[in-house]
Design a protein around this motif. Structure first.
Motif, mmCIF file in Angstrom:
data_model
loop_
_atom_site.group_PDB
_atom_site.id
_atom_site.type_symbol
_atom_site.label_atom_id
_atom_site.label_comp_id
_atom_site.label_asym_id
_atom_site.label_seq_id
_atom_site.Cartn_x
_atom_site.Cartn_y
_atom_site.Cartn_z
ATOM 1 N N ARG A 71 -4.611 -53.946 27.511
ATOM 2 C CA ARG A 71 -5.913 -54.560 27.181
ATOM 3 C C ARG A 71 -5.699 -55.981 26.709
ATOM 4 O O ARG A 71 -4.755 -56.242 25.955
ATOM 5 C CB ARG A 71 -6.613 -53.800 26.042
ATOM 6 C CG ARG A 71 -6.987 -52.394 26.386
ATOM 7 C CD ARG A 71 -7.677 -51.713 25.187
ATOM 8 N NE ARG A 71 -7.610 -50.271 25.352
ATOM 9 C CZ ARG A 71 -7.302 -49.416 24.389
ATOM 10 N NH1 ARG A 71 -7.052 -49.849 23.171
ATOM 11 N NH2 ARG A 71 -7.250 -48.132 24.630
ATOM 12 N N TYR A 75 -10.229 -55.579 25.792
ATOM 13 C CA TYR A 75 -10.873 -55.206 27.070
ATOM 14 C C TYR A 75 -9.845 -54.602 28.038
ATOM 15 O O TYR A 75 -8.818 -55.245 28.312
ATOM 16 C CB TYR A 75 -11.531 -56.426 27.728
ATOM 17 C CG TYR A 75 -12.705 -56.968 26.936
ATOM 18 C CD1 TYR A 75 -13.953 -56.367 27.016
ATOM 19 C CD2 TYR A 75 -12.552 -58.073 26.102
ATOM 20 C CE1 TYR A 75 -15.029 -56.852 26.278
ATOM 21 C CE2 TYR A 75 -13.622 -58.563 25.363
ATOM 22 C CZ TYR A 75 -14.858 -57.944 25.452
ATOM 23 O OH TYR A 75 -15.917 -58.424 24.720
ATOM 24 N N PRO A 76 -10.106 -53.397 28.555
ATOM 25 C CA PRO A 76 -9.136 -52.778 29.480
ATOM 26 C C PRO A 76 -8.933 -53.626 30.730
ATOM 27 O O PRO A 76 -9.894 -54.184 31.275
ATOM 28 C CB PRO A 76 -9.796 -51.436 29.844
ATOM 29 C CG PRO A 76 -10.797 -51.184 28.768
ATOM 30 C CD PRO A 76 -11.252 -52.522 28.283
ATOM 31 N N GLU A 78 -8.401 -52.779 33.678
ATOM 32 C CA GLU A 78 -9.118 -52.285 34.866
ATOM 33 C C GLU A 78 -10.511 -52.909 34.938
ATOM 34 O O GLU A 78 -10.974 -53.297 36.012
ATOM 35 C CB GLU A 78 -9.247 -50.754 34.826
ATOM 36 C CG GLU A 78 -7.936 -49.984 34.955
ATOM 37 C CD GLU A 78 -7.123 -49.931 33.662
ATOM 38 O OE1 GLU A 78 -7.625 -50.375 32.601
ATOM 39 O OE2 GLU A 78 -5.972 -49.453 33.721
ATOM 40 N N GLN A 79 -11.198 -53.019 33.751
ATOM 41 C CA GLN A 79 -12.550 -53.592 33.739
ATOM 42 C C GLN A 79 -12.509 -55.081 34.036
ATOM 43 O O GLN A 79 -13.364 -55.612 34.752
ATOM 44 C CB GLN A 79 -13.211 -53.353 32.384
ATOM 45 C CG GLN A 79 -13.542 -51.899 32.138
ATOM 46 C CD GLN A 79 -14.305 -51.710 30.832
ATOM 47 O OE1 GLN A 79 -14.981 -52.607 30.354
ATOM 48 N NE2 GLN A 79 -14.181 -50.523 30.263
ATOM 49 N N LEU A 80 -11.514 -55.762 33.493
ATOM 50 C CA LEU A 80 -11.414 -57.211 33.745
ATOM 51 C C LEU A 80 -11.123 -57.468 35.226
ATOM 52 O O LEU A 80 -11.718 -58.350 35.845
ATOM 53 C CB LEU A 80 -10.333 -57.833 32.862
ATOM 54 C CG LEU A 80 -10.647 -57.830 31.364
ATOM 55 C CD1 LEU A 80 -9.434 -58.221 30.534
ATOM 56 C CD2 LEU A 80 -11.817 -58.774 31.047
ATOM 57 N N GLU A 82 -11.940 -55.702 37.695
ATOM 58 C CA GLU A 82 -13.102 -55.392 38.533
ATOM 59 C C GLU A 82 -14.244 -56.383 38.316
ATOM 60 O O GLU A 82 -14.908 -56.800 39.261
ATOM 61 C CB GLU A 82 -13.583 -53.964 38.201
ATOM 62 C CG GLU A 82 -14.616 -53.449 39.186
ATOM 63 C CD GLU A 82 -15.284 -52.171 38.695
ATOM 64 O OE1 GLU A 82 -14.653 -51.414 37.935
ATOM 65 O OE2 GLU A 82 -16.447 -51.950 39.074
ATOM 66 N N LYS A 83 -14.462 -56.791 37.044
ATOM 67 C CA LYS A 83 -15.704 -57.519 36.731
ATOM 68 C C LYS A 83 -15.529 -58.987 36.364
ATOM 69 O O LYS A 83 -16.494 -59.735 36.409
ATOM 70 C CB LYS A 83 -16.417 -56.812 35.581
ATOM 71 C CG LYS A 83 -16.821 -55.396 35.950
ATOM 72 C CD LYS A 83 -17.510 -54.692 34.824
ATOM 73 C CE LYS A 83 -17.923 -53.307 35.292
ATOM 74 N NZ LYS A 83 -17.938 -52.338 34.253
ATOM 75 N N SER A 84 -14.333 -59.373 35.938
ATOM 76 C CA SER A 84 -14.171 -60.746 35.450
ATOM 77 C C SER A 84 -13.580 -61.626 36.545
ATOM 78 O O SER A 84 -13.440 -61.195 37.691
ATOM 79 C CB SER A 84 -13.250 -60.724 34.221
ATOM 80 O OG SER A 84 -13.120 -61.998 33.661
ATOM 81 N N THR A 89 -11.177 -64.731 32.156
ATOM 82 C CA THR A 89 -10.150 -63.964 31.440
ATOM 83 C C THR A 89 -9.266 -64.893 30.613
ATOM 84 O O THR A 89 -8.902 -64.570 29.475
ATOM 85 C CB THR A 89 -9.308 -63.151 32.447
ATOM 86 O OG1 THR A 89 -10.191 -62.245 33.118
ATOM 87 C CG2 THR A 89 -8.205 -62.377 31.777
#
Ligand code: ACO
Length: 431
Positions: A71, A75-76, A78-80, A82-84, A89
């Motif tokens: 993280r 923030y994990p 995986e989420q970054l 996919e979404k960032s 970042t």
């Protein structure tokens, strides 16, 4: 009643000590009170390669190596992924929180408007031999930026740090592209402010005679995800170099050069290049069992490159995401023929006792090289592509170190095992 202390009985003297335990650690300096005689230096801890020593407190990156968790600022990954995007970042890593829309716009504007290099930088890149390793050129060139920005030495001035941050994150892709163009004998391609961070990198790497370069969106996105995954990784070898060199109050360009030099090694960021060389040496899928046998018999002398990690004793979460990125790139560029060898290596290694017992899993570098190769980049550019996104992590860790009142110049102790005092022997008396 349980208390947050450690009781130590020194069997050499019979004395008892109470040492505080905070955050699951004792302070190594607390051991110094444990002495056997007056004038004794005091007990030290011995920890070659920092196997069990925390050198700092940090709020940037969290890793749970057993569970395969990574993280940034909570923030994990995986989420970054996919979404960032990489610039967002990088902002998160450096500032501690996600930016608002205007903050992100200002941040991206400032990075984009610091991508151009002083024309003299081209002159010393020109001086490198045509087959110089791009990572050697990058290390030298980023260190040389220190001579262009005298204000960089004002490391305790927040405005100066902000400026060098824009410059370093902005100029690393330009330096990387210029050293690549130098290797290939191509004219340097200048930054294009209309493009995204990774779109512009592709432009500077691959632009030919077209007036406006249009990055392939899948490759632009793939590179962006790879950059998110490589942005920081807490106290690894290169970050430790960044903090260590920065702790003597060198300017950030020299500290980044040191960090990049550490990254260059095949046990660290140079592993992605080493993975490709290994896959090519293996040559075909049917030769994989023979290679695995050599690794096992070699016992540390023949390594399965791209496998194993000091911290991850589980699947590297970045490797999992990279496998998906690889699929998207292969759809556009065609399947990399080395992929079959890599998949077979992974399959056999994950079933083999030698690797299971040692908890050796694919790391971030196992698949990244295959993607870079499919994008048309030569192997010796792979560590350079790692250094670009890691720059945001290095700067963030450097700044955290500078502002931490507990930090001082990094200076480990040693256990001296050399000769005792002896007198100088004149040449004619030496045997
Ligand atoms: N292939 C075969 N055996 C290995 C490998 C490997 N890739 N990695 C570790 N081992 C073995 C060691 O020989 C050792 O065996 P032993 O217990 O019989 O002596 C055991 O596993 C433990 O390994 P260590 O070297 O003690 O682990 P350490 O934490 O010091 O090293 C490292 C970690 C440097 C990453 C190591 O696994 C390695 O060299 N891997 C290959 C290079 C690589 O892929 N590096 C990239 C890491 S990710 C990054 O830096 C971005």
């Amino acid at each position: 009643m349980a208390s947050n202390t450690l009781t130590i009985i020194d069997n050499r003297t019979g004395k008892k000590y109470e040492i505080p335990v905070n955050n699951g650690a004792i302070n190594a300096s607390d051991l110094r009170q444990i002495t056997v005689s007056e004038g004794d230096f005091g007990l030290m801890s011995y920890d070659p390669a920092f196997m069990n020593t925390a050198s700092c407190q940090s709020k940037i990156t969290y890793i749970d190596g057993d569970k395969g968790i990574l993280r940034y600022r909570g923030y994990p990954i995986e989420q970054l992924a996919e979404k960032s995007n990489y610039l967002e970042t990088a902002y998160l890593i450096l500032h501690g929180g996600l930016p608002t829309k205007p903050q992100l716009e200002e941040w991206s504007y400032n990075i984009t408007h610091h991508t151009i290099l002083h024309e003299n930088v081209k002159k010393f890149i020109d001086g490198f031999h045509h087959d110089a390793h791009p990572m050697g050129m990058l290390v030298s060139a980023v260190g040389a930026l220190s001579t262009f920005y005298a204000d960089a030495k004002n490391i305790f001035d927040p405005e100066s740090r902000k400026k060098q941050t824009y410059r370093l994150i902005g100029k690393m892709p330009t330096l990387a592209a210029f050293v690549y163009r130098h290797s290939t004998g191509m004219p340097y391609a200048y930054p294009d402010n209309d493009l995204s961070y990774t779109g512009n990198l592709l432009n500077m790497l691959f632009k030919m005679t077209e007036l406006k370069y249009k990055p392939q969106p899948v490759l632009e996105k793939a590179l962006d995800v790879l950059f998110i995954l490589h942005a920081d990784h807490e106290q690894n070898c290169s970050t430790n170099a960044m903090r260590g060199v920065g702790s003597s109050h060198s300017d950030p360009y020299c500290a980044v050069a040191a960090a990049a030099a550490a990254l260059y090694g095949p046990l660290h960021g140079g592993a992605n290049e080493a993975v490709l060389r290994m896959l090519m040496e293996i040559g075909s899928k049917d030769k994989v069992p023979e290679f695995i046998k050599r690794v096992k018999e070699g016992r540390g002398k023949v390594m399965l490159m791209g496998f194993g990690h000091r911290v991850y004793k589980n699947y590297d979460p970045r490797a999992r995401i990279i496998k998906q990125v690889a699929d998207s790139v292969f759809e556009v560029k065609g399947r990399n023929p080395l992929l079959d060898i890599a998949l077979e290596l992974e399959r056999i290694a994950l079933e083999d006792d030698y690797f299971i017992k040692r908890k050796l899993y694919p790391n971030v570098d196992f698949y990244s090289g295959l993607i870079y190769q499919s994008m048309g980049l030569p192997m010796d550019m792979f560590p350079v592509l790692f250094a670009i996104p890691r720059t945001s992590g290095w700067i963030s860790q450097w700044e955290e170190m500078l502002l931490d009142p507990e930090q001082k110049i990094a200076r480990p102790r040693q256990i001296y095992k050399g000769a005792d005092k002896r007198d100088y022997v004149p040449m004619d008396k030496r045997k």
